[in-house]
Design an enzyme around this catalytic site. Sequence first.
Site, short mmCIF file in Angstrom:
data_model
loop_
_atom_site.label_atom_id
_atom_site.label_comp_id
_atom_site.label_asym_id
_atom_site.label_seq_id
_atom_site.Cartn_x
_atom_site.Cartn_y
_atom_site.Cartn_z
N ARG A 28 0.80 -1.24 0.00
CA ARG A 28 0.00 0.00 0.00
C ARG A 28 0.83 1.27 0.00
O ARG A 28 0.37 2.32 0.46
CB ARG A 28 -0.97 0.03 1.19
N LYS A 82 3.38 11.38 -11.59
CA LYS A 82 2.63 10.40 -12.38
C LYS A 82 3.43 9.12 -12.50
O LYS A 82 4.60 9.14 -12.90
CB LYS A 82 2.37 10.94 -13.79
N GLU A 102 10.83 18.93 -24.95
CA GLU A 102 10.05 19.28 -23.75
C GLU A 102 10.61 20.54 -23.08
O GLU A 102 9.87 21.33 -22.50
CB GLU A 102 10.04 18.11 -22.75
N LYS A 112 7.61 23.23 -14.55
CA LYS A 112 6.67 22.13 -14.36
C LYS A 112 6.22 22.06 -12.91
O LYS A 112 5.03 21.85 -12.63
CB LYS A 112 7.30 20.79 -14.78
N GLU A 155 -4.21 17.07 -11.83
CA GLU A 155 -4.56 17.32 -13.22
C GLU A 155 -6.04 17.56 -13.45
O GLU A 155 -6.68 16.87 -14.24
CB GLU A 155 -4.10 16.13 -14.09
N ARG A 166 -2.85 21.99 -15.40
CA ARG A 166 -1.80 21.02 -15.73
C ARG A 166 -1.89 20.58 -17.19
O ARG A 166 -0.89 20.16 -17.78
CB ARG A 166 -1.89 19.82 -14.77
N ASN A 221 0.39 19.69 -22.07
CA ASN A 221 0.14 18.87 -23.25
C ASN A 221 0.32 19.62 -24.57
O ASN A 221 -0.08 19.11 -25.62
CB ASN A 221 -1.27 18.26 -23.19
N HIS A 258 1.11 17.73 -27.67
CA HIS A 258 0.97 16.31 -27.37
C HIS A 258 -0.24 15.67 -28.04
O HIS A 258 -0.21 14.48 -28.33
CB HIS A 258 0.90 16.09 -25.85
N HIS A 281 0.73 12.62 -30.07
CA HIS A 281 0.29 11.26 -29.78
C HIS A 281 -0.27 10.58 -31.03
O HIS A 281 -0.08 9.37 -31.23
CB HIS A 281 -0.76 11.25 -28.66
N HIS A 328 8.95 10.05 -28.62
CA HIS A 328 7.91 10.93 -28.08
C HIS A 328 8.26 12.40 -28.30
O HIS A 328 7.44 13.19 -28.78
CB HIS A 328 7.74 10.62 -26.58
#
Lengths: 357, 357
Positions: free
Chosen positions: A118, A140, A182, A224, A234, A238, A242, A245, A249, A262
């Site tokens: 946990r 994340k 980035e 960031k 998010e 936030r 993107n 992105h 993507h 990426h």
Amino acid sequence: MKTLNVDLGERSYPIFIGEGLLGNPELITPYIAGQQVMVVTNETVAPLYLEKLKSSLIGFQVDEVILPDGERYKNSESIDLIYSELLKKRHNRKTTLIALGGGVVGDMCGFAAATYQRGVDFIQVPTTLLSQVDSSVGGKTGINHSLGKNMIGAFHQPKVVIADTDTLKTLPERELSAGIAEVIKYGLIRDEAFLSWIEDNMSDMLACNPEVLTKAIHESCRNKAEIVAEDELESGCRALLNLGHTFGHAIEAHQGYGNWLHGEAVGAGMIMAAYMSKELGWLDEVAFQRVSEVVESAKLPIKSPESMTKDDFISYMSLDKKNLDHRIRLVLLKSVGEAFITADYPQESFLKTLSDC
Amino acid sequence: MKTLNVDLGERSYPIFIGEGLLGNPELITPYIAGQQVMVVTNETVAPLYLEKLKSSLIGFQVDEVILPDGERYKNSESIDLIYSELLKKRHNRKTTLIALGGGVVGDMCGFAAATYQRGVDFIQVPTTLLSQVDSSVGGKTGINHSLGKNMIGAFHQPKVVIADTDTLKTLPERELSAGIAEVIKYGLIRDEAFLSWIEDNMSDMLACNPEVLTKAIHESCRNKAEIVAEDELESGCRALLNLGHTFGHAIEAHQGYGNWLHGEAVGAGMIMAAYMSKELGWLDEVAFQRVSEVVESAKLPIKSPESMTKDDFISYMSLDKKNLDHRIRLVLLKSVGEAFITADYPQESFLKTLSDC
């Protein structure tokens, strides 16, 4: 060495950035609560940096999991290898996991730490520019599912991030450029002064100058961290992260993940966002050219793949052609250094962008 | 109907307890944020209560996963079935998972909710007494690993818990008694007045009297919620909830999980803890008899299995016989209604307890 504190209340943590940090026990051991450590890394990074990292962990029970390298191993089988090693070596709730590698290693190690007993502590030691400027900030963590990318995960903050610029010397040139995509993004979305600095220092970044990289990583993480501090889970701003992105993507998916990196897809995607912003009257031609030139100077692609049509974009963006009234939310540029999120735009500008870029 | 608020700051939630709650949309729909719902249940519970639950969810996209019944399915394969169904039915980050069943269903559904798209909402609809008084409060979620029970998981609080006493009417008698073991536990560790009430109302509990069960569940959840509010992440007093569990887990493991029910093993384990407390001079004979009698009146075992020796206990408690100087932390009774945690006791009292009980 520069230090940045990510301010998240009880979950705050420092990021150390600079040369020669990896073997320094003073930077890492204060953040290890117990006696047990599990290093998670991969077959590419282990021969380069594992012994160096372990030299800073004398006196601890140090175990290790060496995973195969690649996004396609970011799955539940790899997580299970980490769990099994933790259980076989009897790691308790006071253990600390250390992610040594790029974004894939960090995502998996972080998710294993979020869910072992946990939740246990973890430390990020990112070894690629992309992970140093992006995935090591924000908490994340996660894995892919056979039915969707990054669908399984948790928010789990590290205790400390150690970004050693020495590790970038072994990085392939394409991956360095992909990381710079980035870095450019932070300038474009909220920091025009940083973008000017990036423009002035691009050749030194590409040449792996440690002072310049240290500053690039520090400013990227600061930008960031400010966004994440405002919107940890998010639900709002936030999403500005993107920029490029949504287009990117679609490119990655169309080309097959891993063929375009990426960051390369994000590079072309940012130019698409800038082009559409120009179409909508937000950017003038000079501003658009500026975006295009900074991306190009990082040796990134400035156009989507030749083989990719407007219809390909539409299908990979999960748009139903019968229902083109629907608008997807996009991050666009109000100016160079100021992004915004919108779903309120004429569909023609969007379709023209897909055709022209 | 009684309502209890579990006070955990931003993660606070209500527990509704009483008869006929399951089909009432007013209790559940205010806690569903989006339009999508995924009910997670098992083959035993689905034919009894799934339609009733769904009748309160008119107007939502309601999907369902029906898992096989049993602790041995509390594993990553079952979690993957839930993920796959969520992805196939395109559930987004605003979805709500609903656990309809006992502790195993609640643990798995909660863990899936904690990790799907980095965390989505979930609701507990516990249908056994054990899950109503224990696992629905506290936010522990998780699964077993082949190398260890409950080793993988997360803390994730539900949005609401709906404990309908009607569902206990279909519960086998042994499972009702096993749930009562945990009810007794709350009285023993911190609430002597509640223990007296339990003693006075045992026959009505066993007869499934709804008012009496409502009060038993309410007082149990109140006690647990107070402890959890003080120690959400189990770093201190939350360990008091393990009264009888250290002995009990050894019994469960020795007998093979599922042969003795968890609550049955806890029943015998609580008597062992009381016996050792008497040996150490904390409880007198009258107090020990009181513990023994209340456990017996719930139709629970008051002795460990005939076939289980002192050495069996030692081996299942992971004690090294060569190193019996080591003391494991135990929850013991200072008096009836006051438990404490200690690793400071003469080993002979511990070994005598293992032999005598």
